[in-house]
Design an enzyme around this catalytic site. Sequence first.
Site, mmCIF file in Angstrom:
data_model
loop_
_atom_site.group_PDB
_atom_site.id
_atom_site.type_symbol
_atom_site.label_atom_id
_atom_site.label_comp_id
_atom_site.label_asym_id
_atom_site.label_seq_id
_atom_site.Cartn_x
_atom_site.Cartn_y
_atom_site.Cartn_z
ATOM 1 C CB SER A 176 -0.951 -0.078 1.198
ATOM 2 O OG SER A 176 -1.956 0.888 1.116
ATOM 3 C CG ASP A 277 -11.255 -4.365 -0.685
ATOM 4 O OD1 ASP A 277 -10.087 -4.449 -0.257
ATOM 5 O OD2 ASP A 277 -11.756 -5.187 -1.466
ATOM 6 C CG HIS A 311 -5.787 -1.963 -0.313
ATOM 7 N ND1 HIS A 311 -4.988 -1.536 -1.342
ATOM 8 C CD2 HIS A 311 -5.277 -1.393 0.811
ATOM 9 C CE1 HIS A 311 -4.058 -0.737 -0.882
ATOM 10 N NE2 HIS A 311 -4.205 -0.641 0.432
#
Length: 332
Positions: A176, A277, A311
């Site tokens: 991320s 997400d 994610h």
Amino acid sequence: MNDKQPPTRRNVLRAVGGIFAAMALGGAGVLASASSAAAAGDGFGLRIVDRMEQDPRMWYYRFETAAIGWAPAVNVLLPDGYHGSGRTYPVLYLLHGGEEDFISWDRREIRAITAGKPIIVVMPDGGRAGWYSNPVSTNVGPRNWEHFHIEQLIPWIDANFRTYAEFDGRAVSGFSMGGFGALKYAAKYWGHFASVSSHSGPASLRGPVAGVNGAVTHWANASSAAVELGGGTIYGAPFWDEARVTADNPIERLESYRGKRIFLAAGTSPDPVNWFDTFNEVGVLETQREFRGFLDRAGIHHEWRERGGGHYVDRRIFEDDLNGIIGRLRKA
């Protein structure tokens, strides 16, 4: 690790974990001289204020440093047999996402994943929304994460552990926000890392996401102002420091990736009812595809995985990446 569980805090601050979430040290083959039994010491602007060196593999340190207004920490995961082998090892710098910390990769079972692997894994704090940067402005004291990692932590690791202190001895990876940090560091400090990986990390600061140009830069500013800098920003607001954006933007530093191993992973089907997400992975996928297109046109080899889901870090893909990292780096 297969972080398929949705986060427990689905607010905008938690979303910082995602998208909206030096010079070369030289390739001369210099080896660090740290003794296998020696405890780590201060140096490079770092003063150890807490430590744990009893575990055979996971060693922990917390530092006082002028670069950060509080005491950041790092986990150093040593390979099996490190203390008795006398061998020198390559190093993976593994960066966490937003609203995470230096323990996050341990929660993803990094010890089990690396069992038997001949590599040191360094997992530092990077701030709740530090974006692996020295910010344009801060109202809460210094938050110079880029300086801490590149100018202080890397030489400190090389001085205190048996590492290959060279280009072919280091890789950088992250999830991320940390995936963006890995791409940024590998390009901006081109002589430091021979392999770079981004797991669900955005790959473009200026490109459009859902039709919004520069969406990642906007989110870096907004998220850092909210939870990291007390209203300060990474890139400046209302006007960006354009030179900083260019310096940090992977797409604008393509030649810095040539000759390196590049690995990108993103999800194609985030949960449509999970705002966190969808908000993160749609942008991740768009920017990674844009970046891959630039790499293709430049003739720069790279590996990529698109998988179902949103994610999170997919354990099988991460394990494949880890094997590729070890294959690219100098052997222990």
